[in-house]
Design a protein around this motif. Structure first.
Motif, PDB file in Angstrom:
ATOM      1  N   GLY A 297       0.808  -1.214   0.000  1.00 15.63           N
ATOM      2  CA  GLY A 297       0.000   0.000   0.000  1.00 15.63           C
ATOM      3  C   GLY A 297       0.839   1.262   0.000  1.00 15.63           C
ATOM      4  O   GLY A 297       2.029   1.259   0.349  1.00 15.63           O
ATOM      5  N   LEU A 298       0.210   2.376  -0.364  1.00 12.37           N
ATOM      6  CA  LEU A 298       0.918   3.660  -0.459  1.00 12.37           C
ATOM      7  C   LEU A 298       1.402   4.162   0.892  1.00 12.37           C
ATOM      8  O   LEU A 298       2.277   5.027   0.947  1.00 12.37           O
ATOM      9  CB  LEU A 298       0.006   4.699  -1.115  1.00 12.37           C
ATOM     10  CG  LEU A 298      -0.419   4.379  -2.550  1.00 12.37           C
ATOM     11  CD1 LEU A 298      -1.315   5.484  -3.098  1.00 12.37           C
ATOM     12  CD2 LEU A 298       0.796   4.185  -3.450  1.00 12.37           C
ATOM     13  N   VAL A 299       0.876   3.613   1.970  1.00  9.78           N
ATOM     14  CA  VAL A 299       1.345   3.970   3.303  1.00  9.78           C
ATOM     15  C   VAL A 299       2.824   3.641   3.476  1.00  9.78           C
ATOM     16  O   VAL A 299       3.485   4.157   4.392  1.00  9.78           O
ATOM     17  CB  VAL A 299       0.478   3.260   4.376  1.00  9.78           C
ATOM     18  CG1 VAL A 299       0.757   1.770   4.388  1.00  9.78           C
ATOM     19  CG2 VAL A 299       0.676   3.879   5.745  1.00  9.78           C
ATOM     20  N   LYS A 300       3.358   2.828   2.588  1.00  4.51           N
ATOM     21  CA  LYS A 300       4.759   2.408   2.711  1.00  4.51           C
ATOM     22  C   LYS A 300       5.734   3.580   2.693  1.00  4.51           C
ATOM     23  O   LYS A 300       6.833   3.485   3.257  1.00  4.51           O
ATOM     24  CB  LYS A 300       5.127   1.438   1.584  1.00  4.51           C
ATOM     25  CG  LYS A 300       5.105   2.015   0.182  1.00  4.51           C
ATOM     26  CD  LYS A 300       5.473   0.953  -0.851  1.00  4.51           C
ATOM     27  CE  LYS A 300       5.462   1.491  -2.288  1.00  4.51           C
ATOM     28  NZ  LYS A 300       4.078   1.724  -2.749  1.00  4.51           N
ATOM     29  N   MET A 301       5.343   4.716   2.088  1.00  2.00           N
ATOM     30  CA  MET A 301       6.268   5.844   1.990  1.00  2.00           C
ATOM     31  C   MET A 301       6.493   6.547   3.326  1.00  2.00           C
ATOM     32  O   MET A 301       7.373   7.400   3.442  1.00  2.00           O
ATOM     33  CB  MET A 301       5.779   6.836   0.944  1.00  2.00           C
ATOM     34  CG  MET A 301       5.709   6.252  -0.453  1.00  2.00           C
ATOM     35  SD  MET A 301       7.279   5.540  -1.023  1.00  2.00           S
ATOM     36  CE  MET A 301       8.207   7.023  -1.413  1.00  2.00           C
ATOM     37  N   LEU A 302       5.731   6.172   4.347  1.00  2.00           N
ATOM     38  CA  LEU A 302       5.966   6.688   5.695  1.00  2.00           C
ATOM     39  C   LEU A 302       7.007   5.856   6.446  1.00  2.00           C
ATOM     40  O   LEU A 302       7.396   6.207   7.557  1.00  2.00           O
ATOM     41  CB  LEU A 302       4.657   6.699   6.493  1.00  2.00           C
ATOM     42  CG  LEU A 302       3.462   7.422   5.869  1.00  2.00           C
ATOM     43  CD1 LEU A 302       2.276   7.385   6.829  1.00  2.00           C
ATOM     44  CD2 LEU A 302       3.812   8.858   5.498  1.00  2.00           C
ATOM     45  N   ASP A 303       7.450   4.776   5.833  1.00  2.00           N
ATOM     46  CA  ASP A 303       8.363   3.811   6.456  1.00  2.00           C
ATOM     47  C   ASP A 303       9.774   4.012   5.898  1.00  2.00           C
ATOM     48  O   ASP A 303       9.967   3.994   4.675  1.00  2.00           O
ATOM     49  CB  ASP A 303       7.860   2.398   6.138  1.00  2.00           C
ATOM     50  CG  ASP A 303       8.610   1.313   6.882  1.00  2.00           C
ATOM     51  OD1 ASP A 303       9.801   1.504   7.201  1.00  2.00           O
ATOM     52  OD2 ASP A 303       8.004   0.247   7.134  1.00  2.00           O
ATOM     53  N   PRO A 304      10.768   4.201   6.770  1.00  2.00           N
ATOM     54  CA  PRO A 304      12.137   4.388   6.267  1.00  2.00           C
ATOM     55  C   PRO A 304      12.650   3.218   5.438  1.00  2.00           C
ATOM     56  O   PRO A 304      13.561   3.386   4.626  1.00  2.00           O
ATOM     57  CB  PRO A 304      12.969   4.583   7.547  1.00  2.00           C
ATOM     58  CG  PRO A 304      12.116   4.084   8.666  1.00  2.00           C
ATOM     59  CD  PRO A 304      10.696   4.287   8.239  1.00  2.00           C
ATOM     60  N   LYS A 305      12.075   2.044   5.608  1.00  2.00           N
ATOM     61  CA  LYS A 305      12.480   0.885   4.799  1.00  2.00           C
ATOM     62  C   LYS A 305      12.211   1.135   3.316  1.00  2.00           C
ATOM     63  O   LYS A 305      12.993   0.724   2.454  1.00  2.00           O
ATOM     64  CB  LYS A 305      11.722  -0.358   5.277  1.00  2.00           C
ATOM     65  CG  LYS A 305      11.952  -1.611   4.443  1.00  2.00           C
ATOM     66  CD  LYS A 305      11.117  -2.766   4.959  1.00  2.00           C
ATOM     67  CE  LYS A 305      11.230  -3.994   4.054  1.00  2.00           C
ATOM     68  NZ  LYS A 305      10.373  -5.110   4.545  1.00  2.00           N
ATOM     69  N   PHE A 306      11.105   1.804   3.011  1.00  2.00           N
ATOM     70  CA  PHE A 306      10.719   2.026   1.621  1.00  2.00           C
ATOM     71  C   PHE A 306      11.072   3.442   1.128  1.00  2.00           C
ATOM     72  O   PHE A 306      11.133   3.670  -0.077  1.00  2.00           O
ATOM     73  CB  PHE A 306       9.207   1.803   1.456  1.00  2.00           C
ATOM     74  CG  PHE A 306       8.775   0.394   1.710  1.00  2.00           C
ATOM     75  CD1 PHE A 306       8.857  -0.566   0.709  1.00  2.00           C
ATOM     76  CD2 PHE A 306       8.289   0.019   2.953  1.00  2.00           C
ATOM     77  CE1 PHE A 306       8.464  -1.876   0.938  1.00  2.00           C
ATOM     78  CE2 PHE A 306       7.884  -1.294   3.197  1.00  2.00           C
ATOM     79  CZ  PHE A 306       7.980  -2.235   2.193  1.00  2.00           C
ATOM     80  N   ASN A 307      11.270   4.369   2.056  1.00  2.00           N
ATOM     81  CA  ASN A 307      11.501   5.765   1.681  1.00  2.00           C
ATOM     82  C   ASN A 307      12.582   6.356   2.575  1.00  2.00           C
ATOM     83  O   ASN A 307      12.343   7.282   3.348  1.00  2.00           O
ATOM     84  CB  ASN A 307      10.174   6.536   1.835  1.00  2.00           C
ATOM     85  CG  ASN A 307      10.222   7.934   1.250  1.00  2.00           C
ATOM     86  OD1 ASN A 307      11.119   8.285   0.496  1.00  2.00           O
ATOM     87  ND2 ASN A 307       9.235   8.755   1.609  1.00  2.00           N
TER      88      ASN A 307
END
Length: 333
Positions: free
Chosen positions: A110-120
């Motif tokens: 999901g787009l919520v992933k960009m709040l996670d340092p792993k993905f962003n």
């Protein structure tokens, strides 16, 4: 301001009343920048801010997805290939892209992933300030020979809100990589805007509106904040009926998009928001604006030039996605 002597010597104040912002955010400022060659030291946007001072917002883009089918008579649908059924699969995947989490079990992250340092890793803190990106299907179209035939094409429009760390390329690729888009050979593209203005002028541009954030310490942000503090203090003010949404920090960000997508998002011209009204009232039935907000904003605008201490040596930009001609693996700041 001039009559009251509130414009410091050597300053020029321009007031712009522009068109087509609702249709194509920032198009007017593309024209002002590219054709009129106007590049101010900073801009104060008067979009509604609920009594706050806003230093950025998410970007957005308008995406189109097309699938093809084969028409046949509706009495024997097995002879054809129904494009609407193909799009039904894609619609569920788009819904999942917006709604899913980003755990290992989520096939579509999901787009919520960009709040996670792993993905962003580079911009997750900026994304947390602005809020996560979103996507929603806003339109659907089809072609069919008749109401008793199988549809031979189907298309959708996607409204994609973008947070820090997302690029126009990454947003297109996310849709292209959806399992249903791959399965059905979908074509994914960005819309172009080419509607004429009231003058008849067509000023074509891609429907991509870049994300931007200013530093809270930037000179132009602090000029508006200092003007507000000198006149009204360090808390948001407003009519009693407006205050239920104003118990928030004075300096914050918009949820929606503004002409700032071009002013700062494309061109890096420092921009800050302070305007009458509430975001929640925008496009609402029986939209209202509070008279007190008009008075408050006019007073702050008048004092801002006197409070501005210059841009200094600091880079005012915290994050800027830039235009489609910008290298997109990093901020354009």
């Amino acid at each position: 301001m001039k009559d009251l002597g509130l414009i410091p010597e050597g300053y020029k104040i321009l007031v712009t009343a522009t068109v087509q912002e609702e249709d194509c955010d920032g198009l007017c400022w593309q024209y002002i920048h590219n054709e009129d060659k106007i590049k101010p030291e900073f801009v104060v946007s008067t979009e509604p801010t609920d009594g706050g001072i806003y230093r950025g917002h998410r970007g957005r883009m308008e995406i189109r997805v097309d699938v093809k089918g084969i028409s046949c008579h509706g009495s024997a649908p097995e002879r054809g290939d129904n494009a609407i059924y193909k799009m039904a699969d894609i619609l569920k995947d788009v819904e999942a892209l917006n709604a899913n989490g980003c755990e290992d079990k989520d096939a579509i992250k999901g787009l919520v992933k960009m709040l996670d340092p792993k993905f962003n890793p580079n911009h997750y803190e900026d994304a947390r300030f602005l809020g996560r990106g979103t996507c929603t299907v806003s339109q659907i179209f089809f072609t069919s020979p008749s109401r008793c035939a199988v549809a031979d094409s189907c298309s959708i429009s996607i409204d994609r809100r973008m947070t820090a760390g997302e690029t126009w390329e990454s947003c297109l690729k996310e849709i292209e990589d959806l399992p249903a888009c791959k399965k059905h050979g979908a074509k994914v593209s960005m819309y172009l805007y080419d509607r004429p203005a009231w003058t008849g002028l067509v000023y074509e541009t891609e429907c991509y509106f870049p994300t931007w954030i200013n530093r809270e310490t930037a000179g132009h942000v602090q000029a508006v904040a200092d003007a507000h503090k000198a006149l009204y203090g360090d808390k948001r003010i407003g009519s009693e009926t407006a205050m239920n949404l104003r118990n928030r920090p004075l300096i914050d960000k918009w949820t929606f998009s503004t002409n700032g997508v071009a002013i700062q998002g494309r061109y890096g011209i420092p921009c800050v928001g302070f305007g009458p009204g509430a975001e929640s009232q925008a496009h609402a039935p029986n939209e209202i604006i509070w008279k007190q907000d008009l008075v408050t904003c006019a007073a702050v605008y008048a004092l801002v030039p006197s409070m501005y201490k210059g841009k200094g040596d600091e880079d005012v930009c915290q994050f800027r996605a830039g235009g489609t001609d910008t290298t997109s693996d990093k901020s354009a700041c």
